[in-house]
Write a protein that holds these residues in place. Structure first.
Motif, PDB file in Angstrom:
ATOM      1  N   ILE A  87     -20.902-116.867 -63.977  1.00 10.66           N
ATOM      2  CA  ILE A  87     -20.975-116.031 -65.182  1.00 10.66           C
ATOM      3  C   ILE A  87     -20.475-116.818 -66.383  1.00 10.66           C
ATOM      4  O   ILE A  87     -21.083-116.810 -67.449  1.00 10.66           O
ATOM      5  CB  ILE A  87     -20.176-114.727 -64.986  1.00 10.66           C
ATOM      6  CG1 ILE A  87     -20.891-113.835 -63.974  1.00 10.66           C
ATOM      7  CG2 ILE A  87     -19.962-114.000 -66.300  1.00 10.66           C
ATOM      8  CD1 ILE A  87     -20.074-112.688 -63.457  1.00 10.66           C
ATOM      9  N   PHE A  88     -19.338-117.520 -66.207  1.00 12.98           N
ATOM     10  CA  PHE A  88     -18.780-118.327 -67.293  1.00 12.98           C
ATOM     11  C   PHE A  88     -19.773-119.405 -67.712  1.00 12.98           C
ATOM     12  O   PHE A  88     -20.053-119.589 -68.892  1.00 12.98           O
ATOM     13  CB  PHE A  88     -17.460-118.960 -66.842  1.00 12.98           C
ATOM     14  CG  PHE A  88     -16.803-119.789 -67.895  1.00 12.98           C
ATOM     15  CD1 PHE A  88     -16.826-121.161 -67.814  1.00 12.98           C
ATOM     16  CD2 PHE A  88     -16.152-119.203 -68.959  1.00 12.98           C
ATOM     17  CE1 PHE A  88     -16.218-121.947 -68.776  1.00 12.98           C
ATOM     18  CE2 PHE A  88     -15.546-119.975 -69.928  1.00 12.98           C
ATOM     19  CZ  PHE A  88     -15.575-121.358 -69.833  1.00 12.98           C
ATOM     20  N   ALA A  89     -20.330-120.121 -66.722  1.00 21.13           N
ATOM     21  CA  ALA A  89     -21.272-121.188 -67.028  1.00 21.13           C
ATOM     22  C   ALA A  89     -22.532-120.622 -67.683  1.00 21.13           C
ATOM     23  O   ALA A  89     -23.057-121.199 -68.640  1.00 21.13           O
ATOM     24  CB  ALA A  89     -21.627-121.960 -65.756  1.00 21.13           C
ATOM     25  N   ALA A  90     -23.010-119.482 -67.188  1.00 20.14           N
ATOM     26  CA  ALA A  90     -24.200-118.868 -67.779  1.00 20.14           C
ATOM     27  C   ALA A  90     -23.934-118.421 -69.214  1.00 20.14           C
ATOM     28  O   ALA A  90     -24.793-118.547 -70.087  1.00 20.14           O
ATOM     29  CB  ALA A  90     -24.659-117.677 -66.944  1.00 20.14           C
ATOM     30  N   ALA A  91     -22.725-117.939 -69.456  1.00 19.52           N
ATOM     31  CA  ALA A  91     -22.388-117.493 -70.809  1.00 19.52           C
ATOM     32  C   ALA A  91     -22.404-118.647 -71.791  1.00 19.52           C
ATOM     33  O   ALA A  91     -22.660-118.459 -72.978  1.00 19.52           O
ATOM     34  CB  ALA A  91     -21.015-116.831 -70.819  1.00 19.52           C
ATOM     35  N   LYS A 148     -12.993-112.849 -71.765  1.00 28.68           N
ATOM     36  CA  LYS A 148     -11.859-111.916 -71.739  1.00 28.68           C
ATOM     37  C   LYS A 148     -12.095-110.794 -70.739  1.00 28.68           C
ATOM     38  O   LYS A 148     -11.177-110.402 -70.003  1.00 28.68           O
ATOM     39  CB  LYS A 148     -11.608-111.350 -73.138  1.00 28.68           C
ATOM     40  CG  LYS A 148     -11.090-112.380 -74.125  1.00 28.68           C
ATOM     41  CD  LYS A 148     -11.045-111.806 -75.539  1.00 28.68           C
ATOM     42  CE  LYS A 148     -10.812-112.878 -76.570  1.00 28.68           C
ATOM     43  NZ  LYS A 148     -10.892-112.351 -77.954  1.00 28.68           N
ATOM     44  N   ALA A 149     -13.322-110.274 -70.687  1.00 30.79           N
ATOM     45  CA  ALA A 149     -13.638-109.186 -69.752  1.00 30.79           C
ATOM     46  C   ALA A 149     -13.537-109.679 -68.310  1.00 30.79           C
ATOM     47  O   ALA A 149     -12.972-108.990 -67.449  1.00 30.79           O
ATOM     48  CB  ALA A 149     -15.034-108.629 -70.033  1.00 30.79           C
ATOM     49  N   GLN A 150     -14.067-110.860 -68.035  1.00 27.87           N
ATOM     50  CA  GLN A 150     -13.984-111.430 -66.692  1.00 27.87           C
ATOM     51  C   GLN A 150     -12.531-111.685 -66.306  1.00 27.87           C
ATOM     52  O   GLN A 150     -12.133-111.445 -65.162  1.00 27.87           O
ATOM     53  CB  GLN A 150     -14.787-112.735 -66.609  1.00 27.87           C
ATOM     54  CG  GLN A 150     -16.274-112.540 -66.657  1.00 27.87           C
ATOM     55  CD  GLN A 150     -16.779-111.710 -65.494  1.00 27.87           C
ATOM     56  OE1 GLN A 150     -16.351-111.906 -64.352  1.00 27.87           O
ATOM     57  NE2 GLN A 150     -17.670-110.779 -65.765  1.00 27.87           N
ATOM     58  N   ALA A 151     -11.748-112.173 -67.254  1.00 26.42           N
ATOM     59  CA  ALA A 151     -10.335-112.454 -66.983  1.00 26.42           C
ATOM     60  C   ALA A 151      -9.578-111.175 -66.652  1.00 26.42           C
ATOM     61  O   ALA A 151      -8.704-111.170 -65.780  1.00 26.42           O
ATOM     62  CB  ALA A 151      -9.697-113.159 -68.172  1.00 26.42           C
TER      63      ALA A 151
END
Length: 194
Positions: free
Chosen positions: A26-30, A114-117
């Motif tokens: 998700i981070f990489a895709a973002a 922030k949401a993922q964290a």
């Protein structure tokens, strides 16, 4: 004791690894350039500053949680390094942004981070002992892999200001060192070492 709590460490570890891999994706895709191009533009310099500040704060918060939950010296030492180093990077980036008259801006990416964290923190808070240590350090490995990749492939190429670009390039070896340190701790934690 619920049936889920009775699962083997290998099963639990596999579940958490899958969660961390998903978070990394998700981070990489973002931050993936194709997504930025699909939205019409790469991140702006103020958005880059916002992303870096958010990513640093997230890792500081993870490390503070680890400091409060573990007695494992290697995990504690790693967490303290994350607090020290990411605080320094955040301070340097914020100082550079002030010098360049760039106000950090939220973006879809920083908000997603922030949401993922927040979700990851909730998961980590629910764990104790070795399960926490494994989950924390697995997350740190995945997180730093994503940070190194995103910095090299998206943030540095997108930075328009030469000083900001240089600062980001200068941070890559630090983040790579964090990744290597996290991988060493991960091996020790998985091997049962203290």
């Amino acid at each position: 004791m619920t049936k889920e709590m009775g699962t083997t460490n290998t099963g639990t570890q596999g579940r958490y690894r899958a969660l961390w891999i998903a978070a990394t994706m998700i981070f990489a895709a973002a931050l993936h350039p194709a997504k930025a191009n699909a939205q019409g533009a790469a991140p702006t310099d103020p958005q880059i500053v916002g992303i870096v500040v958010a990513a640093d704060q997230i890792d500081i918060d993870y490390a503070k949680l680890a400091m409060s939950k573990t007695k494992n010296k290697q995990v504690t030492d790693f967490a303290q390094q994350m607090i020290t180093d990411h605080s320094s990077v955040s301070k340097a980036v914020t100082g550079l942004a002030w010098k360049l008259s760039l106000s950090p801006e939220d973006s879809e990416t920083s908000n997603s981070l922030k949401a993922q964290a927040q979700q990851m923190t909730q998961k980590l808070q629910g764990l104790q002992g070795k399960a926490f240590e494994r989950a924390y350090i697995d997350n740190e490995v995945s997180y730093h892999q994503a940070v190194v990749n995103a910095t090299k492939t998206v943030l540095v190429p997108s930075a328009q200001n030469a000083e900001l670009k240089s600062a980001l390039q200068g941070a890559v070896p630090l983040f790579e060192g964090h990744l290597q340190h996290a991988q060493r701790v991960q091996s020790a934690v998985e091997g049962g070492g203290q």
